[in-house]
Motif scaffolding. Sequence first.
Motif, PDB file in Angstrom:
ATOM      1  N   SER A   1      -4.201 -15.219  -2.288  1.00 15.21           N
ATOM      2  CA  SER A   1      -5.523 -14.565  -2.220  1.00 15.21           C
ATOM      3  C   SER A   1      -5.408 -13.162  -1.627  1.00 15.21           C
ATOM      4  N   ALA A   2      -4.461 -12.954  -0.679  1.00 15.70           N
ATOM      5  CA  ALA A   2      -4.275 -11.614  -0.092  1.00 15.70           C
ATOM      6  C   ALA A   2      -3.772 -10.636  -1.156  1.00 15.70           C
ATOM      7  N   VAL A   3      -2.838 -11.102  -1.997  1.00 16.78           N
ATOM      8  CA  VAL A   3      -2.292 -10.252  -3.069  1.00 16.78           C
ATOM      9  C   VAL A   3      -3.395  -9.941  -4.085  1.00 16.78           C
ATOM     10  N   GLN A   4      -4.183 -10.969  -4.405  1.00 19.99           N
ATOM     11  CA  GLN A   4      -5.270 -10.777  -5.373  1.00 19.99           C
ATOM     12  C   GLN A   4      -6.304  -9.785  -4.839  1.00 19.99           C
ATOM     13  N   ALA A   5      -6.625  -9.904  -3.543  1.00 18.73           N
ATOM     14  CA  ALA A   5      -7.620  -9.009  -2.942  1.00 18.73           C
ATOM     15  C   ALA A   5      -7.115  -7.571  -2.934  1.00 18.73           C
ATOM     16  N   PHE A   6      -5.810  -7.385  -2.651  1.00 18.54           N
ATOM     17  CA  PHE A   6      -5.280  -6.021  -2.572  1.00 18.54           C
ATOM     18  C   PHE A   6      -5.171  -5.378  -3.957  1.00 18.54           C
ATOM     19  N   PHE A   7      -4.549  -6.080  -4.903  1.00 14.68           N
ATOM     20  CA  PHE A   7      -4.334  -5.487  -6.238  1.00 14.68           C
ATOM     21  C   PHE A   7      -5.570  -5.599  -7.141  1.00 14.68           C
ATOM     22  N   GLU A   8      -6.570  -6.351  -6.652  1.00 14.87           N
ATOM     23  CA  GLU A   8      -7.832  -6.534  -7.391  1.00 14.87           C
ATOM     24  C   GLU A   8      -7.606  -7.140  -8.768  1.00 14.87           C
ATOM     25  N   LYS A   9      -6.624  -8.036  -8.850  1.00 11.18           N
ATOM     26  CA  LYS A   9      -6.438  -8.803 -10.093  1.00 11.18           C
ATOM     27  C   LYS A   9      -5.693 -10.095  -9.778  1.00 11.18           C
ATOM     28  N   GLU A  10      -5.956 -11.087 -10.601  1.00 15.99           N
ATOM     29  CA  GLU A  10      -5.313 -12.398 -10.442  1.00 15.99           C
ATOM     30  C   GLU A  10      -3.807 -12.253 -10.658  1.00 15.99           C
ATOM     31  N   PRO A  11      -2.966 -12.672  -9.683  1.00 15.98           N
ATOM     32  CA  PRO A  11      -1.520 -12.524  -9.894  1.00 15.98           C
ATOM     33  C   PRO A  11      -0.998 -13.466 -10.982  1.00 15.98           C
ATOM     34  N   ASN A  12       0.102 -13.063 -11.603  1.00 18.76           N
ATOM     35  CA  ASN A  12       0.724 -13.862 -12.660  1.00 18.76           C
ATOM     36  C   ASN A  12       1.612 -14.927 -12.019  1.00 18.76           C
ATOM     37  N   LYS A  13       1.341 -16.194 -12.345  1.00 16.81           N
ATOM     38  CA  LYS A  13       2.172 -17.267 -11.776  1.00 16.81           C
ATOM     39  C   LYS A  13       3.033 -17.887 -12.874  1.00 16.81           C
ATOM     40  N   GLY A  14       3.281 -17.111 -13.918  1.00 13.76           N
ATOM     41  CA  GLY A  14       3.992 -17.644 -15.089  1.00 13.76           C
ATOM     42  C   GLY A  14       5.487 -17.781 -14.912  1.00 13.76           C
ATOM     43  N   VAL A  15       6.041 -17.230 -13.817  1.00 16.05           N
ATOM     44  CA  VAL A  15       7.491 -17.380 -13.614  1.00 16.05           C
ATOM     45  C   VAL A  15       7.716 -18.393 -12.497  1.00 16.05           C
ATOM     46  N   HIS A  16       8.881 -19.053 -12.515  1.00 23.29           N
ATOM     47  CA  HIS A  16       9.178 -20.037 -11.480  1.00 23.29           C
ATOM     48  C   HIS A  16       9.660 -19.294 -10.237  1.00 23.29           C
ATOM     49  N   PRO A  17       8.916 -19.369  -9.119  1.00 27.51           N
ATOM     50  CA  PRO A  17       9.241 -18.515  -7.965  1.00 27.51           C
ATOM     51  C   PRO A  17      10.645 -18.714  -7.396  1.00 27.51           C
TER      52      PRO A  17
ATOM     53  N   LYS B   1       2.956   7.061  -6.471  1.00 27.35           N
ATOM     54  CA  LYS B   1       1.829   7.895  -6.930  1.00 27.35           C
ATOM     55  C   LYS B   1       1.015   7.172  -8.006  1.00 27.35           C
ATOM     56  N   LEU B   2       0.703   5.914  -7.709  1.00 24.50           N
ATOM     57  CA  LEU B   2      -0.068   5.105  -8.655  1.00 24.50           C
ATOM     58  C   LEU B   2      -1.321   4.558  -7.981  1.00 24.50           C
ATOM     59  N   GLU B   3      -2.362   4.368  -8.783  1.00 32.89           N
ATOM     60  CA  GLU B   3      -3.576   3.707  -8.298  1.00 32.89           C
ATOM     61  C   GLU B   3      -3.444   2.208  -8.585  1.00 32.89           C
ATOM     62  N   LYS B   4      -4.208   1.399  -7.848  1.00 30.85           N
ATOM     63  CA  LYS B   4      -4.145  -0.058  -8.060  1.00 30.85           C
ATOM     64  C   LYS B   4      -4.431  -0.439  -9.511  1.00 30.85           C
ATOM     65  N   ASN B   5      -5.410   0.269 -10.116  1.00 35.15           N
ATOM     66  CA  ASN B   5      -5.801  -0.131 -11.477  1.00 35.15           C
ATOM     67  C   ASN B   5      -4.745   0.215 -12.534  1.00 35.15           C
ATOM     68  N   GLU B   6      -3.705   0.976 -12.121  1.00 29.96           N
ATOM     69  CA  GLU B   6      -2.636   1.294 -13.075  1.00 29.96           C
ATOM     70  C   GLU B   6      -1.582   0.185 -13.142  1.00 29.96           C
ATOM     71  N   ILE B   7      -1.635  -0.733 -12.175  1.00 27.66           N
ATOM     72  CA  ILE B   7      -0.720  -1.889 -12.203  1.00 27.66           C
ATOM     73  C   ILE B   7      -1.341  -2.921 -13.140  1.00 27.66           C
ATOM     74  N   GLU B   8      -0.614  -3.239 -14.222  1.00 28.06           N
ATOM     75  CA  GLU B   8      -1.208  -4.130 -15.225  1.00 28.06           C
ATOM     76  C   GLU B   8      -0.939  -5.608 -14.952  1.00 28.06           C
TER      77      GLU B   8
ATOM     78  N   LYS C   1       0.846  -1.203   0.000  1.00 29.26           N
ATOM     79  CA  LYS C   1       0.000   0.000   0.000  1.00 29.26           C
ATOM     80  C   LYS C   1       0.880   1.251   0.000  1.00 29.26           C
ATOM     81  N   GLN C   2       1.889   1.240   0.896  1.00 30.96           N
ATOM     82  CA  GLN C   2       2.804   2.376   1.025  1.00 30.96           C
ATOM     83  C   GLN C   2       3.584   2.600  -0.278  1.00 30.96           C
ATOM     84  N   THR C   3       4.001   1.500  -0.912  1.00 32.09           N
ATOM     85  CA  THR C   3       4.802   1.602  -2.141  1.00 32.09           C
ATOM     86  C   THR C   3       3.983   2.212  -3.274  1.00 32.09           C
ATOM     87  N   LEU C   4       2.714   1.831  -3.361  1.00 27.11           N
ATOM     88  CA  LEU C   4       1.845   2.427  -4.390  1.00 27.11           C
ATOM     89  C   LEU C   4       1.716   3.932  -4.163  1.00 27.11           C
TER      90      LEU C   4
END
Length: 607
Positions: A348-364, A325-332, A318-321
Amino acid sequence: MEKVIGIDLGTTNSCVAIVENGTPVVIPNRGGYKTTPSMVAVTEAGKRLVGHIAKRQAITNAENTVYAAKRLIGRKWNSPQVKNAVATSSYRIVEGPHNDVRIVLRDKEFSVPEISAMVLQEMKVIAEDYLGEAVSKAVVTVPAYFNDNQRQATKDAGEIAGLDVIRIINEPTAAALSYGFGRNIEKTVAVYDFGGGTFDISILEIGAHGVFKVIATAGDTFLGGEDIDARIIDWLVSGFKEEHNIDLRQDRMALQRLKDAAEKAKCELSSVRETEVNLPFIISSGRNEALHLQRTLTRATLEELSDDLIERTIDICKQTLEDAKLEKNEIEEVVLVGGMTRMPKIQSAVQAFFEKEPNKGVHPDEVVALGAAIQGAALVDDRQEMVLLDVTPHALGIMTFGSYFEELIPQNTTVPTHRTKIFTTSRDNQTAVKILVMQGESQRAEENELLGEFILTGLRRAPKGQVEIEVTFEINADGIVSVRAKDLETGLEQSIQVTATSGLTREEIKTMMDNAKDDLVDRRTSEEFEAAKQEAEKLIAEIEKLFPQVQQIVASSDFGRDAIEKARAIVEKARAAIERRDAAAVKEQIEGLTRTHRMFKGVVAKT
């Protein structure tokens, strides 16, 4: 072109990668695993163990096995994080000579960069075995929120390991490089990196033609999977205490078994709803009866235990956004990095905060090392079109009169950069000023990290406020800070390159480098010997199995008896070489053994 490896020096696991024919690949270790535990141990015989082999003996040698050393690197002895580690670790942590941290293994003191160097050295060996040639250059990653001291200590660790660390880059930035590699995209991306010991969030703009620009970054260098493990351990310990009135923390071996079980249960609960923690004979009671620990941990309980830690990561996001100076909807796109992001509750916490499904396409576990390798290749290859613009994670400035912190370079400024400000003397007839270089976010100087200090002398005697001093801060691409102070009237100048102290002097680093080299030579030869010995012993066993048959077949001729005597002599020579632990001699004998084996097989096949 010289090869540069990318190393993700992690709290729990480390990973090494390289760009081959334009494609970044992770290099597996000798066991075929793509990550290696960041663990170091010293055995009773004084032998150093690193990685999986250190992890396997951690329970029986808890006091001399180091894990999560990264959480201590570049920290001062009196910091709260070190106090926390002293209270909860199964190995001994003591104060070093420069108010730094030392780790005691088998009565010998090691600095934290030395321990990390052993892990880096292991990654270097893994890469060299794979490439079949020596490697000297590396790009090493650090948490984005590491301060200058922690970065310098990591660089020292590389030097002790015999590596030329050509660049230190931030882990989330490396992950973004890997995510955007070879894809012509223009996006604003948030990288949520929750690893074993640290948490980072970075927001980047990825532009066409390989431009990666970090807009803001923040984090917590003492928040990670280790803390969630600690919550599970607390839960197990308190349950056992209620039942048996015995505190398992007093027993180092029991504590190490609990740590293993907690980590295993946490990982399992990412895919199942409940798991059983079963530790037979965990401790014996005062009446000498063996006690067992058996409890069922559900996913719901784990989520409850770690709820505030996950919440803390979301607060930092939240602080970093706000900083960006960005809104959540500006994060693509939100990219998840680090082993902890496998936990459903975190997703689910990340999804709830950013209001979008996180990308799991990279190997963590691998994406950071791959990004480091990409950056390494770009640094030595001019043809690569890639521009990386990172930021400084902490504000930089100086201490002013009244113990205030005067900021010169704000947090999240793109590096490299330089800034200048004019200050004046604070008392009458002042002929010298002391410049205290600091890093941090607090307005009170004492709450920030002191990076270095220097004195500008020879000022004109005058009433306070009349003599003007120009202070210039400069940060290079590695994030290393240099500061200049200049008397505007006389042009007198004094400067300092803030090589933040990792707590080690140049002499100490040199001694540690030499020790590490000795150890490497020792370990390499013993590995070489083990491999040759195994091959020779296998051939000897095969030959001895065929001896009776061959003897029967060729015993009638002189030539046959002669051949058998020769074969016996070769086997004896090989045995003697194994006895002497002479790798070169064993290798030499393998040729003779192979010939004998082939001949014996031929004789038996003909009959």
